[in-house]
Design an enzyme around this catalytic site. Structure first.
Site, PDB file in Angstrom:
ATOM      1  N   HIS A 183     -13.589  -0.857  -7.172  1.00  0.00           N
ATOM      2  CA  HIS A 183     -14.473   0.317  -7.103  1.00  0.00           C
ATOM      3  C   HIS A 183     -14.322   1.747  -7.118  1.00  0.00           C
ATOM      4  CE1 HIS A 183     -15.915   0.392  -2.726  1.00  0.00           C
ATOM      5  NE2 HIS A 183     -14.605   0.502  -2.718  1.00  0.00           N
ATOM      6  N   GLY A 230       4.316   0.937  -1.995  1.00  0.00           N
ATOM      7  CA  GLY A 230       4.169   0.816  -3.409  1.00  0.00           C
ATOM      8  C   GLY A 230       3.040   1.638  -4.076  1.00  0.00           C
ATOM      9  N   ASP A 231       3.193   1.574  -5.137  1.00  0.00           N
ATOM     10  CA  ASP A 231       1.983   1.984  -5.851  1.00  0.00           C
ATOM     11  C   ASP A 231       1.233   1.130  -7.298  1.00  0.00           C
ATOM     12  OD1 ASP A 231       0.045   3.658  -7.599  1.00  0.00           O
ATOM     13  OD2 ASP A 231       0.908   5.274  -7.625  1.00  0.00           O
ATOM     14  N   PHE A 232       0.144   0.655  -7.142  1.00  0.00           N
ATOM     15  CA  PHE A 232      -0.183  -0.290  -8.174  1.00  0.00           C
ATOM     16  C   PHE A 232      -0.493   0.239  -9.562  1.00  0.00           C
ATOM     17  CE2 PHE A 232      -4.510   0.415  -5.506  1.00  0.00           C
ATOM     18  CZ  PHE A 232      -4.893   1.328  -6.311  1.00  0.00           C
ATOM     19  N   ASP A 244       0.891  -1.262   0.053  1.00  0.00           N
ATOM     20  CA  ASP A 244      -0.128   0.042  -0.255  1.00  0.00           C
ATOM     21  C   ASP A 244       1.006   1.308   0.028  1.00  0.00           C
ATOM     22  OD1 ASP A 244      -2.152   1.686  -0.011  1.00  0.00           O
ATOM     23  OD2 ASP A 244      -3.479   0.155   1.363  1.00  0.00           O
TER      24      ASP A 244
END
Length: 335
Positions: free
Chosen positions: A244, A223-225, A197
């Site tokens: 969502h 991190g960053d998805f 996250d």
């Protein structure tokens, strides 16, 4: 007797007033003050540092709703009202406080403007939701607590209803405080985990994992998805209450990045509300209005819409596992 068609309209109108009273009870912590015994309106007002006559008027409304009841000494809290105490099992106080939070409430009230322009009025006023939370730590604390409490039923449900036998490494993508991941790891001692996250979230997640006694089996990764090649390797990926939040293009980017990180035998468990493909009443439709108001292009989706997203991401919909609290696990596998 035929129901009056206007009744449904009036019920929705008056529902706002009832929620406002409930929000007052949650924000001023009536339940905690009344837990040890009845208080008069004046006594309760003194403890809450509030206006006595205003407190008395709200208590009358709450009594009609069943959250308090009048007794000779004043008012006492009911079993339903105790759900608005932080330390009650199944507490819903943070859920009420979140919806009553000023920016949230304002965003919902401006839904007509959002629908007319196609751009979230909340976003125009306050910026993206997660940026707003990062700049408003008090709201972020309420939001994080709400998300944790909301996830408990389907976190336990996922651990119980999905077979993790033989899974060596689970990656919880955007997993927040790790409430779902800790439930899975607790139920499956042979499995290791990764909480993935943003840097704002990971410290509280690390604390929660340590408190659960799982620090030796769970790694926390910032991190960053949206960053290609940035997602840790794993056998099963959990995406709970993530997809969502994003439009179709962004959702495909997220799913495609996970697809690139996973082995050919890997799986993604998308834990979300799945709407019916027809117009049947469903609690997820209420959630969809919140997504529209607060995020704009984030949305709840139907099975068919998830299937389309997955196909665009190089994935196939394998099955849908029903979970408690209206949630489902949409199981995706590489094509």
């Amino acid at each position: 007797m035929t129901a009056n068609p206007a009744d449904a309209v009036w019920d929705a109108i008056y529902g706002i007033s009832r929620f406002a009273a409930l929000s007052t009870m949650a924000e001023l912590d009536f339940a905690a003050h009344l837990r040890d015994g009845p208080l008069s309106a004046d006594q309760l007002a003194a403890r809450c540092e509030a206006h006595p006559l205003s407190v008395r008027r709200v208590l009358r409304e709450l009594a009609g709703m069943g959250f308090v009841r009048s007794v000779p000494e004043g008012y006492e809290v009911t079993e339903a009202g105790l759900l608005l105490a932080d330390d009650s099992p199944g507490s819903l106080r943070s859920a009420i406080r979140l919806v009553g939070e000023e920016a949230y409430w304002n965003g919902m009230g401006k839904l007509p403007k959002t629908v007319k322009s196609g751009v979230s009025a909340f976003r125009e006023l306050h910026g993206p939701v997660y940026k707003y939370l990062g700049a408003n730590p008090e709201a972020a604390v309420v939001f994080d607590d709400y998300m944790t409490r909301r996830a408990i039923p389907f976190a336990n449900g996922l651990a119980d209803h999905y077979d993790f036998t033989g899974v060596e490494r689970v990656v919880d993508v955007g997993g927040g405080r790790g409430h779902i991941l800790t439930a899975v790891l607790a139920a499956h001692p042979g499995t290791r985990g990764v909480l993935f996250d943003l840097d704002r979230v990971i410290p509280s997640g690390r604390e929660a994992i340590a408190a659960a006694g799982l620090a030796d089996r769970c790694e926390c990764v910032v991190g960053d998805f949206f960053v290609p090649d940035g997602i840790p390797a794993g056998d099963v990926y959990i995406l709970a209450n993530v997809i969502h939040n994003w439009n179709d293009d962004d959702s495909v980017r997220i799913l495609s990045n996970i697809r690139a990180a996973m082995p050919s035998t890997g799986k993604i468990l998308i834990v979300e509300i799945v709407l019916p493909d027809d117009d049947s009443p469903h609690v997820g439709l209420d959630g969809d209005m919140r997504m529209l108001a607060l995020i704009g292009d984030g949305m709840e989706r139907t099975r068919t819409e998830y299937q389309t997203l997955l196909e665009k991401s190089g994935l196939a919909l394998s099955e849908i596992v029903e979970l408690p609290a209206w949630a489902s696990a949409v199981v995706a596998t590489p094509i």
